[in-house]
Design an enzyme around this catalytic site. Structure first.
Site, PDB file in Angstrom:
ATOM      1  N   THR A 185      50.962  39.917  30.863  1.00  0.00           N
ATOM      2  CA  THR A 185      49.828  39.126  31.358  1.00  0.00           C
ATOM      3  C   THR A 185      48.740  39.133  30.292  1.00  0.00           C
ATOM      4  O   THR A 185      48.638  40.080  29.513  1.00  0.00           O
ATOM      5  CB  THR A 185      49.226  39.749  32.633  1.00  0.00           C
ATOM      6  OG1 THR A 185      48.820  41.081  32.307  1.00  0.00           O
ATOM      7  CG2 THR A 185      50.221  39.792  33.749  1.00  0.00           C
ATOM      8  N   GLU A 330      52.854  37.020  37.279  1.00  0.00           N
ATOM      9  CA  GLU A 330      53.410  37.995  38.234  1.00  0.00           C
ATOM     10  C   GLU A 330      54.249  37.344  39.325  1.00  0.00           C
ATOM     11  O   GLU A 330      54.883  38.022  40.110  1.00  0.00           O
ATOM     12  CB  GLU A 330      52.271  38.780  38.914  1.00  0.00           C
ATOM     13  CG  GLU A 330      51.568  39.790  38.027  1.00  0.00           C
ATOM     14  CD  GLU A 330      50.389  39.201  37.278  1.00  0.00           C
ATOM     15  OE1 GLU A 330      50.381  37.976  37.046  1.00  0.00           O
ATOM     16  OE2 GLU A 330      49.475  39.964  36.920  1.00  0.00           O
ATOM     17  N   TRP A 444      28.824  32.426  48.212  1.00  0.00           N
ATOM     18  CA  TRP A 444      29.623  32.186  47.016  1.00  0.00           C
ATOM     19  C   TRP A 444      29.613  30.720  46.616  1.00  0.00           C
ATOM     20  O   TRP A 444      29.739  29.843  47.456  1.00  0.00           O
ATOM     21  CB  TRP A 444      31.084  32.594  47.270  1.00  0.00           C
ATOM     22  CG  TRP A 444      31.292  34.074  47.335  1.00  0.00           C
ATOM     23  CD1 TRP A 444      30.334  35.046  47.214  1.00  0.00           C
ATOM     24  CD2 TRP A 444      32.526  34.760  47.544  1.00  0.00           C
ATOM     25  NE1 TRP A 444      30.902  36.291  47.339  1.00  0.00           N
ATOM     26  CE2 TRP A 444      32.247  36.136  47.550  1.00  0.00           C
ATOM     27  CE3 TRP A 444      33.841  34.341  47.725  1.00  0.00           C
ATOM     28  CZ2 TRP A 444      33.234  37.107  47.717  1.00  0.00           C
ATOM     29  CZ3 TRP A 444      34.832  35.294  47.900  1.00  0.00           C
ATOM     30  CH2 TRP A 444      34.536  36.670  47.902  1.00  0.00           C
TER      31      TRP A 444
END
Ligand code: AMP
Length: 542
Positions: A185, A330, A444
Site C-alpha cells: 500500500t 487491500e 463534517w
C-alpha cells in the site's frame, strides 16, 4: 455430510489454461517498450509462461519465494504473473513511481529473489542494486538485440533466458490459499505495508469482477487496462481478461492522452480502466482535436473520486458509459461499482448523474457497512456519514509479516479509512478519507464533494480541498485550483459558480491558484503534501 463435487483448487494456472484452450487465438496486443506494436495469442502466452515457470524452478525459485516485477503493462509482464504463480512463487509488483527509498524498503521487506524489469527502469535499478542483497538475478524484459550494457548482477535478456527452457513443464499444484501476489500500500504514514493475495482470492475476485453489474467483460470485448499492473493488483485485469476470453490491449509506458487515444482507436477498444488523471489527459486531447471515440463502450474510473464533469463528458459528448468504481489494494481491489439498478433505471439527466457520482454497489463477495466511531452500525439513508467497513474472501485479514498488527475487528470487519454514506438501494458514496474530512464546528465537510464541484467549472483543470485551522470553527476548507492552460479563473468567479450548489457553510473560505497539485505514486492527490505546503497559510482577516 460432504458435498460430492471434485476437489479442484482455485489456482491461477487454471485461468491461462482456460484462455489457451477456449480462447486460444484471442490476442494480447501491446505497445512494446522497444516501440513497435506486438501481438501474441493466449495460447502462445501460456506456452511462454510455462517456459518461464520451468526456467524459474531451474533457478531454484520455489513455493512462497517472492519474485518482483518493475514493469509497464505488456504481454511479457502478463507472462511473468502466470509463470511466477505457476511454480507457487509470489509476484510482487513494484510501483516505479515510489521514491527510491520506498522501493528499497519494500523489495528488502519482501526479500525478492529475482527482479523482472523493463528497459525503462535499468538506470534506476542500477542505482539501487547494491542495496538489494536478496535479489540474485535481474531479468530485463527484452530480447538480445535490445539488451543494454548493464552492471546488474546476473542480468539476462528475458527472451534468451526463457528460451533456455523447452516448456515441457506442468504447473505446480498446491493449496488454493497459497500466496500468489503482493502489492504494497502507498502508506501515507509509516512504511508501506504488504498486501498478500492468494490464488483463491484472486480467482474469486476476478469472477466477481466479471459480473454484469461489475466490469461485464466478455469474449466480445477488447479490454485495455491503462491502470498499471503495479497499481492495486492491476484491478484484476491480468486474470479477468483471460478468464473472459477478451482481447487485451496493453499500453506499455505511454499513458498520455494522445497515446491512449491512438490505441483506443486503432485497436477498437470497447472497455478501458484507469484513475481520473489519465482520463483528464484523454479528454483534454479530445477537446483540443475534436476527435471522436468510435469503439469505446465503457470506461472504469476509480482509485480516486471521478468528478461529475468527467462522467458527463464521457457519457454526453462521447456516448461512453462511465463505471465509477471504488476499491483498495487491500480489497484485491474492487469494492463497489456504480452500475444502475432497476430502482434508478427511470432517472434521467441531473438526477441520474447524482447517482452516477456515487461509488456504487457492492457485488457478491463484498460486504460493507458504515459505523460511528464506537462501531455502531449507521442507517443506510444516503445522508448519515460513517466509517466504511468491509469484509469478504478477497479482503485482507493481515499485512505481510503482521505489520500494523490486528487489522480486523472481532467480527472480521476491515476499517477502510474512508468515510461514506450508503443509500437505501445500497449505493455507497465516499465523502472523504477519515483523515481528510474537514471538521467545521463539530460537523463534517466532504472535501471530495467540493473538489468535484470545483472541477465542473470550465476554467479548472484540477482541484483539491484541505482543512485549514480556524480559531472559531476548528477547520475551514481551502480550495486549491490548477487552472486549465490559457484560462485565468479568479476567486470570485469560482465561488459564484459553487454558490447555491452546496450548503452555505460548506463554501470554501478562500481559493488559491497553483500550477500543479502533488500526486501519490498511484495518482491520488497527496493531501499530506498539500497540507504541509499550506501549513502557514491563514485565511484573509483571520
Ligand atoms: P489504493 O489502495 O492505493 O488504491 O487506495 C485506496 C483508497 O483510494 C480508498 O480507500 C479510497 O480512499 C480511494 N479511492 C479509491 N477509489 C475511489 C473512488 N472511486 N472515489 C473516492 N476514493 C477512492
Amino acid at each position: 455430510m460432504l458435498g460430492l463435487m471434485q476437489d479442484w483448487p482455485l489456482l491461477i494456472s487454471r485461468v491461462i489454461d482456460h484462455a489457451a484452450r477456449e480462447h486460444g487465438d484471442r490476442e494480447v496486443i501491446s505497445r512494446s517498450i522497444e516501440g513497435p506494436i506486438h501481438r501474441i495469442t493466449y495460447r502462445e502466452i501460456r506456452q511462454r509462461a510455462l517456459k518461464l515457470a520451468q526456467r524459474l524452478s531451474r533457478d531454484g525459485i520455489k513455493l512462497g519465494d517472492r519474485v518482483a516485477t518493475l514493469a509497464w503493462n505488456s504481454w511479457r509482464h502478463l507472462e511473468c504473473w502466470y509463470g511466477i504463480t505457476g511454480v507457487g512463487a509470489v509476484y510482487h509488483t513494484v510501483n516505479p513511481r515510489l521514491f527510491e527509498d520506498q522501493i528499497l524498503y519494500i523489495m528488502n521487506h519482501a526479500e525478492d529473489r529475482i527482479l523482472f524489469l523493463d528497459l525503462t527502469f535499468v538506470p534506476l535499478v542500477e542505482k539501487l542494486a547494491d542495496r538489494l542483497p536478496t535479489v540474485g538475478r535481474y531479468v530485463i524484459l527484452t530480447d538480445a538485440a535490445h539488451m543494454p550494457q548493464t552492471t546488474l548482477r546476473n542480468a539476462v535478456a528475458y527472451e534468451e533466458w526463457i528460451n533456455e527452457a523447452d516448456g515441457d513443464f506442468r504447473w505446480l499444484e498446491f493449496d488454493e490459499n497459497t500466496a500468489a501476489g503482493m502489492c504494497y500500500t502507498s502508506g501515507t504514514t509509516g512504511h508501506p505495508k504488504g498486501v498478500v493475495y492468494s490464488h483463491r482470492s484472486n480467482i474469486l475476485h476476478s469472477m466477481m469482477s466479471l459480473q454484469p453489474d461489475c466490469l461485464n467483460l466478455s469474449s466480445r470485448d477488447t479490454a485495455m487496462p491503462v491502470v498499471p499492473l503495479f497499481h492495486a493488483n492491476g484491478w484484476s485485469f491480468a486474470f479477468s481478461g483471460p478468464m473472459a476470453g477478451a482481447t487485451m490491449v496493453m499500453p506499455g509506458a505511454k499513458l498520455d492522452g494522445p497515446s491512449v487515444y491512438e490505441l483506443l482507436e486503432t485497436m477498437q477498444v470497447t472497455c478501458t480502466a484507469a484513475v481520473p488523471t489519465v482520463w483528464l489527459g484523454l479528454l483534454a486531447y479530445l477537446e483540443q482535436t475534436g476527435k471522436p471515440l468510435t469503439s469505446l463502450k465503457r470506461v472504469v474510473i476509480g482509485g480516486s473520486a471521478c468528478p461529475r464533469a468527467m462522467t458527463e463528458k464521457f457519457e454526453r459528448n462521447y456516448g461512453v458509459q462511465v463505471l465509477h468504481a471504488w476499491g483498495m489494494t487491500e480489497m484485491s481491489p474492487l469494492g463497489t461499482v456504480c452500475s444502475i439498478k432497476k430502482d434508478y433505471a427511470d432517472l434521467e439527466g441531473d438526477a441520474l448523474y447524482d447517482i452516477k457520482m456515487k461509488q456504487g454497489v457492492a457485488p457478491f463477495a463484498v460486504e460493507m457497512k458504515i459505523t460511528d466511531d464506537a462501531g455502531n452500525e449507521l442507517p443506510r439513508d444516503g445522508q448519515t456519514f460513517g466509517r466504511l467497513k468491509v469484509r469478504g474472501p478477497a479482503v485482507s485479514r493481515s499485512y505481510f509479516r503482521g505489520e500494523g498488527g490486528q487489522i480486523l475487528d472481532e467480527d472480521g470487519w476491515f476499517d477502510t479509512g474512508d468515510v461514506a454514506t450508503i443509500d437505501p438501494h445500497g449505493y455507497m458514496q465516499i465523502t472523504d478519507r477519515a483523515k481528510d474530512v474537514i471538521k467545521s464546528g463539530g460537523e463534517w465537510i466532504s472535501s471530495i464533494d467540493l473538489e468535484n464541484l470545483a472541477v465542473g467549472h470550465p476554467d479548472v483543470a484540477e482541484a483539491a480541498v484541505i482543512g485549514i485551522a480556524h480559531p472559531k470553527w476548528d477547520e475551514r476548507p481551502l480550495l486549491v485550483i490548477v487552472p486549465k492552460p490559457d484560462a485565468q479563473p479568479d476567486k470570485e468567479k469560482i465561488l459564484a459558480f459553487m454558490q447555491g450548489r452546496i450548503a452555505k457553510w460548506w463554501m470554501p473560505d478562500d481559493v488559491v491558484f497553483v500550477p500543479e497539485i502533488p500526486h501519490t505514486a498511484t495518482g491520488k492527490i497527496q493531501k499530506m503534501a498539500l497540507r504541509d505546503r499550506f501549513k502557514d497559510y491563514r485565511f484573509p482577516g483571520v
